[in-house]
Write an enzyme that holds these catalytic residues in place. Structure first.
Site, PDB file in Angstrom:
ATOM      1  N   SER A 124      -0.382 129.939  48.430  1.00 49.09           N
ATOM      2  CA  SER A 124      -0.599 128.976  47.339  1.00 49.09           C
ATOM      3  C   SER A 124       0.678 128.218  46.995  1.00 49.09           C
ATOM      4  O   SER A 124       0.978 127.950  45.826  1.00 49.09           O
ATOM      5  CB  SER A 124      -1.140 129.696  46.095  1.00 49.09           C
ATOM      6  OG  SER A 124      -1.671 128.776  45.175  1.00 49.09           O
ATOM      7  N   LYS A 169      -6.080 123.177  44.807  1.00 52.88           N
ATOM      8  CA  LYS A 169      -5.719 123.011  46.217  1.00 52.88           C
ATOM      9  C   LYS A 169      -6.926 122.950  47.144  1.00 52.88           C
ATOM     10  O   LYS A 169      -6.793 122.538  48.303  1.00 52.88           O
ATOM     11  CB  LYS A 169      -4.766 124.130  46.646  1.00 52.88           C
ATOM     12  CG  LYS A 169      -3.399 124.097  45.963  1.00 52.88           C
ATOM     13  CD  LYS A 169      -2.483 125.197  46.481  1.00 52.88           C
ATOM     14  CE  LYS A 169      -1.094 125.116  45.888  1.00 52.88           C
ATOM     15  NZ  LYS A 169      -1.026 125.569  44.492  1.00 52.88           N
ATOM     16  N   SER A 227      -4.279 126.594  40.634  1.00 53.89           N
ATOM     17  CA  SER A 227      -4.154 126.314  42.069  1.00 53.89           C
ATOM     18  C   SER A 227      -5.482 126.213  42.807  1.00 53.89           C
ATOM     19  O   SER A 227      -5.490 125.900  44.003  1.00 53.89           O
ATOM     20  CB  SER A 227      -3.285 127.385  42.739  1.00 53.89           C
ATOM     21  OG  SER A 227      -1.931 127.157  42.467  1.00 53.89           O
TER      22      SER A 227
END
Length: 403
Positions: free
Chosen positions: A141, A84, A81
């Site tokens: 997240s 991101k 993640s």
């Protein structure tokens, strides 16, 4: 006797309650917060003494772009993640350019609602403010929120991924290939510690993102959905500003941690950690090392005397000087008190002289070592003396003499 037993039971219950209260205030569930996340540790003075429990890592000072220490920082690994960060960067750039607005409302697509992993369970057709979806992507997240943002910016996740890879190329991220906007494990979806530090450094140029990355706890949907930041350093590390965690089966435990103290902005990236405690411990050790051993020096704080430079064959006999851009530099602590300067200017210059023209340089020295160099520029333009200039100048002198 019975009174004594009741008193002992009351004392036992009170002690148990106090113990639970202290445990919750220190981080909730036992083992969720590593002990080092809530305690100051002495940082070593030598980077080689650091024991970082990560497969690869890098520590970067963001204001200067200086890499302090690294290990296998260019090895390609799944970023989970931490992906991101690029999603957030493109969202913030779209906001700043006016392409989208923080006041927008996003309608969730079937594709966005179908994401697995971490999510806030967005439903197809559900409408939510962009700021709330952004908050979910940053703090929790949420993969569904990240894809909803991507679709809002580019129309589809596929088009957004193309934007991600184009932006990565522009930033010089040589070891990164994106295949989605969330970071879910996908064959060929890779990045590196150095590349992550680069895009984190770029994201930090958008101060508004800190309004989200520094949130510890919040709610959505009128309080029905609770958000708790996956980055525990936000609560437990002094000066922490973000930035993003990452966890998948292929990537292990990853973290891009950012913090600011005394004009210094550090970016620590750790990848391939075995446990969540390891990633927080690794990031903290790197940040502690940077803050303990380095400082940002602003050369514009120096008191400089720049003498004008004589101009040959010019309409004016000399040109005033000024300093050009003076970017800060990263120094080991203590060196800032030992910085000396050396001004390099020519004996004279030939006209014409353009405003902003480079005339020389200022060198910053630590002992005999040059640690920085900055341009000295012409403060104003000087035209070349021509026959007509000379004639009218002489005429003006003669007129003054006759008065």
């Amino acid at each position: 006797m019975k009174k004594r037993k009741r008193w002992l039971r009351t004392l036992l219950v009170f002690t148990l309650c106090m113990t639970l209260t202290i445990s919750v205030s220190a981080g909730g569930i036992a083992g969720e917060i590593p002990e080092e996340a809530a305690q100051e540790t002495a940082a070593p003075a030598d980077a080689s003494a650091l024991e970082i429990p990560a497969q690869s890592y890098i520590l970067l000072e963001s204001n200067t772009g200086t890499v302090i220490t690294e290990k296998d920082a260019d090895v390609q690994m799944p970023p989970a993640s931490i992906t991101k960060i690029m999603t957030l960067l493109l969202v913030m750039e779209a906001v700043d350019s006016g392409k989208i607005s923080m006041e927008d409302t996003i309608t969730v697509s079937e594709h966005a609602s179908s994401m697995g992993g971490s999510q806030i369970w967005l439903k197809e057709g559900e409408q939510m403010a962009l700021t709330d979806i952004l908050k979910a992507a940053v703090v929790s997240s949420a993969n569904d929120a990240s894809v909803a943002l991507a679709e809002h910016v580019a129309g589809s996740e596929e088009s957004f991924v193309n934007m991600m890879n184009e932006r990565a190329a522009q930033l010089g991220m040589k070891n990164t290939v994106f295949h989605n906007a969330s970071g879910l494990d996908t064959e060929g979806h890779v990045s590196s510690a150095r590349d992550i530090a680069i895009m984190a450094q770029e994201l930090l140029k958008h101060p508004r993102i800190l309004d989200y990355t520094t949130i510890w706890m919040d709610t959505l949907r009128g309080g029905a959905t609770e958000l708790v930041n996956t980055n525990k350093l936000i609560r437990f590390y002094e000066g922490a500003t973000g930035l993003k965690t990452g966890t998948t089966e292929d990537a292990g435990y990853c973290l891009c941690a950012t913090a600011q103290r005394d004009g210094q902005s550090l970016v620590a990236v750790v990848m391939g950690c075995t446990t969540t405690a390891d990633r927080f411990s690794a990031a903290r050790k790197l940040l502690d090392f940077g803050f303990a051993n380095y400082t940002v020096f602003d050369p514009s704080s120096l008191e400089l005397v720049l003498e004008p430079v004589p101009v040959k064959h010019g309409t004016t006999g000399q040109v005033e000087c000024e300093m050009g851009s003076m970017q800060p530099i990263l120094l080991q602590k203590g060196q800032e008190k030992e910085v000396t300067t050396r001004i390099n200017l020519p004996e004279d210059v030939m006209a014409p002289v353009e405003q902003g023209q480079s005339l020389g340089s200022l060198e910053l020295l630590h002992g005999e070592e040059k640690i920085g160099e900055y341009p000295i520029l012409a403060k104003n333009g000087i035209e070349k003396m021509t026959f007509s200039h000379a004639f009218f100048k002489l005429l003006g002198i003669a007129t003054t003499m006759n008065q």
